[in-house]
Design an enzyme around this catalytic site. Structure first.
Site, short mmCIF file in Angstrom:
data_model
loop_
_atom_site.label_atom_id
_atom_site.label_comp_id
_atom_site.label_asym_id
_atom_site.label_seq_id
_atom_site.Cartn_x
_atom_site.Cartn_y
_atom_site.Cartn_z
N HIS A 229 45.04 27.51 33.60
CA HIS A 229 43.68 27.05 33.31
C HIS A 229 43.58 26.39 31.94
O HIS A 229 42.59 25.73 31.65
CB HIS A 229 42.64 28.17 33.51
CG HIS A 229 42.56 29.22 32.46
ND1 HIS A 229 43.21 30.43 32.55
CD2 HIS A 229 41.89 29.26 31.29
CE1 HIS A 229 42.94 31.17 31.49
NE2 HIS A 229 42.13 30.48 30.70
N SER B 174 43.70 32.88 25.87
CA SER B 174 44.30 32.44 27.13
C SER B 174 45.64 31.78 26.89
O SER B 174 45.73 30.87 26.07
CB SER B 174 43.38 31.46 27.84
OG SER B 174 42.34 32.16 28.45
N ASP C 76 48.77 32.20 36.79
CA ASP C 76 48.04 31.38 35.82
C ASP C 76 48.97 30.88 34.69
O ASP C 76 48.85 31.31 33.55
CB ASP C 76 46.86 32.18 35.25
CG ASP C 76 45.78 31.28 34.67
OD1 ASP C 76 46.11 30.12 34.37
OD2 ASP C 76 44.64 31.73 34.53
N1 ARG Z 1 38.28 33.82 32.78
C1 ARG Z 1 39.44 33.19 32.22
C2 ARG Z 1 39.27 33.00 30.74
O1 ARG Z 1 38.25 32.62 30.27
C3 ARG Z 1 39.70 31.86 32.81
C4 ARG Z 1 40.15 31.95 34.19
C5 ARG Z 1 40.29 30.61 34.82
N2 ARG Z 1 40.31 30.78 36.24
C6 ARG Z 1 39.29 30.51 37.04
N3 ARG Z 1 39.33 30.88 38.28
N4 ARG Z 1 38.24 29.88 36.60
O2 ARG Z 1 40.21 33.18 29.99
#
Ligand code: ARG
Length: 707
Positions: A73, A643, A209
């Protein structure tokens, strides 16, 4: 009680330069390296393998050739941008089998932290004895600039003096920035974003991811703009990779770039978040996402164009739903109120400087509250329309043209800015979707923002021209009219305007008129209040933190996240999400396959992946039970920006990549909850298996140091 919950939960995003203060505890918990191995300004250390990736994520170097790994992501925007309907890397994945096949990602940069230096004394001294807040800020800005300029070494580095503990500490950070970054490998979106928005912010998780890039440098190993002649960067340090996996209670630390937390937020702030700000953001985004989704489903080209903004908007749409839910469930207001009363009692008894602080907070919030919604709707709703965003950019030009003293060259410069803004907006502009977006955002703003706060354009133009008992029609008609008549969307008319810009043309344009009515209303009536409120809050929280430190002398404090490098450490382990329910600390490929739903947008899987799974050949990537572990959880303290961060064992080896937080602790940016807060990690063995067996990229595995 099971051993599961004897694990320590570890709150704290610590400053690398000062990690010595935590060292004994880290060692007791399982760290085998020295503090100098983690951060050193003099010789290479782990921090040299960690980068701030693309401004909003973290990445780490995992080979002597500048090979970088981060989350899928985090690479998403670049992967989508490099994809076309014919060569769709986002859909199908991409694996470079040699340096030559790697694809430059324009606009993507990474920065390495060279060193940090505490400059609190210089900064605070500059601000001492200033007759006014304004003069104080000026004096401090001047010292900040001087420090940064000196540390830049004539452009060799990029330096910034950053505030910690809301102005109680200042640190100079010196970075080296690389702008030639190339895409190396990514799984298809079905795996890299497996589970989509349904699984986002949730455990148990099965998402692959990750994505891979490479940093390129000139032949002297220095940063250089993209050039075919550039070569893979030789890092001072890279992370070896562990194929041994994790067990419950294992030590785990995370180094990375957490963006923002508000751990010193007061009960007043939480109340405003729960009741005003969060529900507004969620409602507006719900609507915007619905419109985008409609057009994305109809056309693969549109889908690619909007994919990245859609993911970004959806990520924090769900974040604010979760944050509100958990702030309520965990009774964070009550807890904050207890802390505030305790603080005030302490102040009354021992330090009267602070006895009125909470009342000042209360007053500031009461004053600002009636306008909070306006500001959210301005940025999220009004600015949610691409045409409105572009038209709002004419504001400065409008001002310049209104002033007879303006020089021609100033106008020329502003026209160039407008051209740039237009290029940016038009890149992802889908006219039909945008026309609907303009209609619906204009309508929602009108319906939800208090009537006394509306820009006059509604009465002056929209209702006058298109008034109808059916409001949907009214706003559709207006949007239709604006799209037909604005010069901003028509290449030829726009260039005509640029070659001979005039006030008359701007004033006759419906999109410009619409946008400037909002902008002027905001800048005259609401922005000043918002800025004043921001300043008041900043000064109050500076005092609050200072007071808390005096109240709790000897306690180790950590500052709120501020997009600078931090270290957090803890252990691997599951949790009880609710009464009678236990979550294990890891997931497997079997669980991934259990979620498979053919044809589904979020849970479909490619046939070649399903075929590979059938072989059950996990080789050296399996755990002791012969399972392929997909993800695991730790109790590290992370937030957005982390992330892609490496999760590292006691020997400094890479165990996996942090990529998310869990639903039960979505209030974590405001209040860390030891019982619930977990970091979700994609296991590096799942990553390696995919690179090796699915991507067939042995070249990449060969570059790494597998332990
Ligand atoms: N919630 C994650 C973060 O902010 C991002 C995940 C991205 N994946 C998704 N399905 N939108 O670090």
């Amino acid at each position: 009680m099971s051993a599961l919950f004897s694990a320590r939960a570890d709150e704290g995003m610590w400053i690398p330069m000062l990690i010595g203060k935590n060292y004994d505890e880290m060692q007791r918990m399982g760290l085998k390296l020295t503090a100098e191995d983690l951060y050193s300004a003099n010789h290479s250390s782990l921090k040299d393998a960690i980068v701030h990736f693309g401004g909003g994520c973290t990445g780490e170097i995992i080979s002597p050739n500048g090979l970088l790994i981060t989350n899928h992501h985090c690479g998403y925007g670049s992967i989508a941008e490099l994809s076309t309907v014919e060569n769709n890397y986002l859909e199908n994945g991409f694996w470079a089998k040699s340096f030559d096949e790697e694809i430059a990602a324009p606009g993507l940069s990474v920065k390495f932290l060279v060193r940090m230096e505490d400059v609190t004394n210089q900064m605070l001294k500059a601000g001492e004895n200033s007759p006014s807040e304004e003069k104080k800020k000026k004096a401090m800005d001047k010292v900040k600039e001087e420090l940064e300029k000196k540390a830049n070494e004539n452009g060799r580095y990029s330096a910034s003096v950053t505030s910690y503990f809301n102005g109680n500490q200042y640190i100079l950070l010196v970075y080296q920035v690389f702008n030639d970054v190339r895409m190396v490998g990514t799984p298809p979106k079905s795996l890299g974003k497996y589970g989509g928005d349904t699984d986002n912010w949730m455990w148990p998780r099965h998402t692959a991811d990750f994505s891979m890039f490479r940093v390129y440098a000139d032949k002297n190993n220095n940063p250089a703009p993209y050039s075919k002649a550039n070569v893979p960067y030789k890092p001072k340090q890279f992370l070896p990779v562990s194929t041994q996996g994790v067990k419950e209670n294992d030590f785990a630390m995370v180094m990375g770039y957490p963006g923002r937390t508000n751990r010193y937020e007061t009960s007043y702030g939480v109340d405003m978040a729960i009741n005003e700000v969060n529900p507004s953001i969620v409602k507006i985004r719900d609507m915007r996402l619905g419109i985008m989704r409609n057009y994305m489903r109809k056309d693969p080209a549109v889908n690619l164009k909007l994919a990245s903004s859609y993911a970004r908007i959806a990520n924090y749409w769900k974040y604010f739903i979760g944050q509100t839910e958990q702030l309520k469930r965990l009774r964070v207001i009550d807890e904050k109120q207890r802390q505030e009363q305790d603080f005030t009692s302490w102040a009354k008894a021992t330090n009267r400087d602070y006895e009125d602080l909470m009342n000042q907070y209360a007053r500031a919030y009461t004053e600002y509250r009636p306008y909070a919604k306006h500001n959210v709707y301005y940025t999220e709703c009004f600015m949610g329309s691409g045409l409105a965003r572009l038209a709002a950019k004419t504001n400065k030009l409008h001002q310049l043209l209104s002033d007879r003293k303006t020089k021609a060259e100033e106008i020329g410069k502003e026209v160039a800015e407008l051209r740039k803004a237009r290029k940016e907006v038009m890149k992802d502009f889908v006219p039909a979707a945008e026309q609907e977006m303009l209609a619906r955002t204009a309508e929602l703003f009108y319906k939800d923002v208090p009537h006394g706060q509306q820009p006059d354009f509604y009465q002056r133009f929209i209702f006058k021209q298109f008034g109808n008992s059916d409001w949907t029609k009214t706003f559709n008609d207006f949007a239709n009219y604006a799209f037909l008549n604005t010069f901003l969307l028509d290449e030829v008319k726009f260039e005509n305007f640029c070659s001979d810009p005039s006030l008359e043309k701007l004033d006759a344009d419906p999109a410009v008129q619409y946008a400037l009515s909002f902008v002027n209303n905001y800048e005259q009536n609401y922005k000043p209040r918002q800025e004043q409120f921001g300043k008041t809050k900043e000064s109050l929280s500076q005092q609050y933190i200072k007071g808390l430190m005096q109240k709790n002398q000897g306690k180790l404090f950590y500052p709120d996240a501020n997009s600078t490098m931090r270290i957090t450490y803890g252990t691997v382990g599951g949790y009880h999400p609710q009464d009678a329910v236990t979550y294990d600390y890891y997931t497997t490929i079997d669980g991934l396959l259990d979620k498979y739903k053919p044809g589904d947008e979020e849970f479909d899987l490619p046939q070649n992946f399903l075929d590979l799974c059938k072989t059950k050949e996990y080789g050296r990537y399996a755990n002791a039970n012969g399972e392929l572990v997909t993800c695991f959880i730790t109790n590290n303290d992370i937030t957005g920006g982390n992330s892609g961060s490496p999760v590292i064992n006691g020997s400094g080896e890479l165990l996996g990549l942090a990529f998310d937080g869990n639903w039960e602790a979505m209030s974590g940016d405001i209040a860390f909850d030891k019982k619930y807060k977990r970091t979700i990690v994609v296991d590096i063995r799942f990553v390696l298996w995919l690179i090796d067996k699915y991507g067939g990229a042995n070249n990449l595995i060969g570059e790494m140091k597998l332990n």
